[in-house]
Design an enzyme around this catalytic site. Structure first.
Site, PDB file in Angstrom:
ATOM      1  N   ASP A  31       0.707  -1.132   0.029  1.00  0.00           N
ATOM      2  CA  ASP A  31       0.018  -0.123  -0.111  1.00  0.00           C
ATOM      3  C   ASP A  31       0.996   1.260   0.107  1.00  0.00           C
ATOM      4  OD1 ASP A  31      -2.756   1.205   2.201  1.00  0.00           O
ATOM      5  OD2 ASP A  31      -1.359   2.099   0.712  1.00  0.00           O
ATOM      6  N   ILE A  32       0.785   1.924  -0.919  1.00  0.00           N
ATOM      7  CA  ILE A  32       1.926   3.141  -0.897  1.00  0.00           C
ATOM      8  C   ILE A  32       1.630   4.175   0.002  1.00  0.00           C
ATOM      9  CG2 ILE A  32       0.236   4.815  -2.279  1.00  0.00           C
ATOM     10  CD1 ILE A  32       2.850   5.175  -4.406  1.00  0.00           C
ATOM     11  N   ASN A  68      -6.044  13.638  -9.915  1.00  0.00           N
ATOM     12  CA  ASN A  68      -6.946  14.197 -11.190  1.00  0.00           C
ATOM     13  C   ASN A  68      -6.443  15.778 -11.251  1.00  0.00           C
ATOM     14  OD1 ASN A  68      -8.861  15.813  -9.422  1.00  0.00           O
ATOM     15  ND2 ASN A  68      -9.437  13.918  -8.863  1.00  0.00           N
ATOM     16  N   GLY A  90      -9.507   5.735  -5.352  1.00  0.00           N
ATOM     17  CA  GLY A  90      -8.295   5.045  -5.607  1.00  0.00           C
ATOM     18  C   GLY A  90      -7.021   5.277  -4.591  1.00  0.00           C
ATOM     19  N   VAL A  91      -5.855   5.483  -5.257  1.00  0.00           N
ATOM     20  CA  VAL A  91      -4.734   5.973  -4.673  1.00  0.00           C
ATOM     21  C   VAL A  91      -4.940   7.240  -4.205  1.00  0.00           C
ATOM     22  CG1 VAL A  91      -3.080   6.429  -6.498  1.00  0.00           C
ATOM     23  CG2 VAL A  91      -2.366   5.369  -4.666  1.00  0.00           C
ATOM     24  N   ASP A  92      -5.585   8.072  -5.017  1.00  0.00           N
ATOM     25  CA  ASP A  92      -5.617   9.520  -4.629  1.00  0.00           C
ATOM     26  C   ASP A  92      -6.417   9.555  -3.048  1.00  0.00           C
ATOM     27  OD1 ASP A  92      -7.072  12.323  -6.402  1.00  0.00           O
ATOM     28  OD2 ASP A  92      -5.776  12.246  -4.746  1.00  0.00           O
ATOM     29  N   SER A 140      -2.626   5.834 -13.698  1.00  0.00           N
ATOM     30  CA  SER A 140      -3.753   5.592 -14.853  1.00  0.00           C
ATOM     31  C   SER A 140      -4.281   4.185 -14.900  1.00  0.00           C
ATOM     32  CB  SER A 140      -3.215   6.005 -16.281  1.00  0.00           C
ATOM     33  OG  SER A 140      -3.357   7.470 -16.098  1.00  0.00           O
ATOM     34  N   GLY A 188      -5.936   2.370 -12.996  1.00  0.00           N
ATOM     35  CA  GLY A 188      -7.074   2.060 -12.220  1.00  0.00           C
ATOM     36  C   GLY A 188      -8.422   2.593 -12.943  1.00  0.00           C
ATOM     37  N   VAL A 189      -8.888   3.800 -12.260  1.00  0.00           N
ATOM     38  CA  VAL A 189     -10.039   4.282 -12.606  1.00  0.00           C
ATOM     39  C   VAL A 189      -9.788   4.909 -14.239  1.00  0.00           C
ATOM     40  CG1 VAL A 189     -11.361   6.582 -12.474  1.00  0.00           C
ATOM     41  CG2 VAL A 189     -10.848   5.029 -10.316  1.00  0.00           C
TER      42      VAL A 189
HETATM   43  N1  APR Z   1      -1.316   1.737  -2.780  1.00  0.00           N
HETATM   44  C1  APR Z   1      -0.950   1.442  -4.227  1.00  0.00           C
HETATM   45  N2  APR Z   1      -1.425   1.547  -5.530  1.00  0.00           N
HETATM   46  C2  APR Z   1      -2.907   1.502  -5.093  1.00  0.00           C
HETATM   47  C3  APR Z   1      -3.458   1.942  -3.897  1.00  0.00           C
HETATM   48  C4  APR Z   1      -2.578   2.050  -2.862  1.00  0.00           C
HETATM   49  N3  APR Z   1      -3.329   2.375  -1.589  1.00  0.00           N
HETATM   50  N4  APR Z   1      -4.901   2.048  -4.110  1.00  0.00           N
HETATM   51  C5  APR Z   1      -4.878   1.848  -5.353  1.00  0.00           C
HETATM   52  N5  APR Z   1      -3.836   1.580  -6.218  1.00  0.00           N
HETATM   53  C6  APR Z   1      -3.298   0.951  -7.570  1.00  0.00           C
HETATM   54  C7  APR Z   1      -4.650   0.618  -8.347  1.00  0.00           C
HETATM   55  O1  APR Z   1      -4.730  -0.700  -8.159  1.00  0.00           O
HETATM   56  C8  APR Z   1      -4.000   0.755  -9.730  1.00  0.00           C
HETATM   57  O2  APR Z   1      -3.143   0.059 -10.127  1.00  0.00           O
HETATM   58  O3  APR Z   1      -3.091   2.561  -8.233  1.00  0.00           O
HETATM   59  C9  APR Z   1      -3.340   2.412  -9.560  1.00  0.00           C
HETATM   60  C10 APR Z   1      -3.997   3.583 -10.061  1.00  0.00           C
HETATM   61  O4  APR Z   1      -5.417   3.559  -9.748  1.00  0.00           O
HETATM   62  P1  APR Z   1      -6.206   4.804  -9.377  1.00  0.00           P
HETATM   63  O5  APR Z   1      -6.004   5.149  -8.064  1.00  0.00           O
HETATM   64  O6  APR Z   1      -7.719   4.543  -9.918  1.00  0.00           O
HETATM   65  O7  APR Z   1      -5.725   6.055 -10.242  1.00  0.00           O
HETATM   66  P2  APR Z   1      -5.925   6.453 -12.082  1.00  0.00           P
HETATM   67  O8  APR Z   1      -6.195   5.150 -12.718  1.00  0.00           O
HETATM   68  O9  APR Z   1      -4.490   7.081 -12.474  1.00  0.00           O
HETATM   69  O10 APR Z   1      -7.292   7.168 -11.977  1.00  0.00           O
HETATM   70  C11 APR Z   1      -7.142   8.532 -11.217  1.00  0.00           C
HETATM   71  O11 APR Z   1      -8.839   8.003  -9.947  1.00  0.00           O
HETATM   72  O12 APR Z   1      -8.601   8.210  -7.657  1.00  0.00           O
HETATM   73  C12 APR Z   1      -9.241   8.904  -8.888  1.00  0.00           C
HETATM   74  O13 APR Z   1      -8.798  11.294  -8.250  1.00  0.00           O
HETATM   75  C13 APR Z   1      -8.281  10.108  -9.036  1.00  0.00           C
HETATM   76  O14 APR Z   1      -9.517  11.287 -10.630  1.00  0.00           O
HETATM   77  C14 APR Z   1      -8.531  10.324 -10.397  1.00  0.00           C
HETATM   78  C15 APR Z   1      -8.560   8.976 -11.001  1.00  0.00           C
END
Ligand code: APR
Length: 327
Positions: A9-10, A23, A31-33, A116, A118-119
């Protein structure tokens, strides 16, 4: 090891900086944000409000507040549109601009999520490839340790055929070792009397007796440097392909009797593209052998025997089988 792929977990990473997949508003999300903002506390959002947002591909830096790191670097990845909107170029600039910011703030260790993937829908395997290649390009010119934090296994999707082949190879060799151990115990005989042939690979290149005698006192370092010369490559090409830190390589080079960790010795053997016999020989000079009672070793042996030397592919396979990574 300049670039490491870890499952974590980052928000738990104790680095100088962690990177947030944000974003354009920089005001948090899922997500990670969401995880980073939750772990950092409200101070992070207050500072983000002063930044005026962030364009795709760009990066901005803030404090880390309650997180176990010094900085949070916020970058906005591209939304995946089937590769029709220069997504790879934008994703690469996320990594490049984040690393430049980290360097400007004297960060020695940085952790990235898979931006990028994930979402935003970027295919995970491709997102991982872009991350590794862009970070590796930066590390050719800069000293830093970079972690790619993979949150779930789906980021690695090696071909099902490769997984099947490796599983069969493990079953064939791994079971054999346990049969040997069992028969040794049953007949109360030394293992080597039961083994079918030698554990180490047959010598593919029948070196002359003189050559072998000449090498008998050769240390790990001496053989390593000899092989680098024979392959006509530079030290830097060797240790970068092995994903071994420059400082560690200098220690090995400057100490004729240096004994590296097993994973380092294997990574160097692979970067030199040694065959199984030569790799076993190099490992033995560091006091190791590729053991058939270790899945890690069997997977490594599988790739060397197939002469597949891409450390990234090997690490994908090790990751798939829950084994530590090379480098
Ligand atoms: N630690 C490490 N990696 C994580 C964690 C965590 N705690 N939570 C999620 N991830 C991974 C996801 O599995 C994915 O592989 O981070 C990667 C990126 O996923 P997202 O967080 O969905 O980011 P992204 O795909 O870049 O989409 C960005 O999502 O959360 C919103 O505000 C953000 O609108 C923006 C969009």
């Amino acid at each position: 090891m300049p670039i490491q792929i870890v499952r974590n977990d980052i928000t738990k990473m104790e680095c100088d900086a962690i990177v947030n997949a944000a974003n354009p508003t920089l005001l948090g999300g899922g997500g990670v944000d969401g995880a980073i903002h939750k772990a950092a506390g409200s101070g992070l959002l207050r500072e983000c409000r002063t930044l005026g947002g962030c364009n795709t591909g760009e990066a901005k830096i803030t404090g880390a507040y309650k997180l176990p790191c010094r900085y949070v670097i916020h970058t906005v990845g591209p939304i995946w549109k089937n590769g029709c909107d220069r997504e790879e170029e934008k994703l690469r600039s996320c990594y490049r601009n984040s690393l430049i910011l980290a360097k400007e703030h004297d960060c020695e260790t940085v952790a990235f999520p898979l931006i990028s993937s994930g979402v935003y829908g970027y295919p995970k395997e491709e997102a991982l490839y872009v991350a590794v290649s862009e970070i590796s390009r930066f590390l050719l010119e800069n000293e830093m340790t970079v972690y790619i934090v993979v949150y779930d296994k789906s980021a690695y999707r090696i071909s099902k055929k490769l997984v099947r082949d490796i599983a069969e190879y493990i079953d064939e060799h791994y079971v054999e070792t346990h049969q040997i151990l069992r028969s040794a115990q049953f007949f109360n005989r030394p293992v080597e009397k039961c083994a079918k042939g030698s554990m180490s690979a047959p010598m593919e290149s029948e070196a002359s007796l003189n050559e072998l005698v000449g090498q008998v006192d050769e240390s790990f370092t001496q053989m390593l440097l000899r092989k680098i010369d024979e392959k006509g490559i530079t030290d830097a090409q060797c240790y970068k392909k092995a994903n071994v830190d420059r400082k560690l390589f200098s220690k090995i080079r400057n100490n004729i009797n240096y004994k590296p960790r097993k994973a380092t010795a294997i990574a160097l053997a692979i970067s030199l593209e040694l065959d199984l016999a030569e790799a076993s020989d190099l490992l033995q000079k560091a006091g190791y052998a590729l053991s058939h009672s270790s899945k890690f070793d069997i997977i490594v042996e599988y790739f060397i025997s197939k002469r597949e030397y891409d450390i990234f592919t090997i690490n994908e396979a090790l990751f798939e089988f829950d084994q530590p990574l090379l480098g």
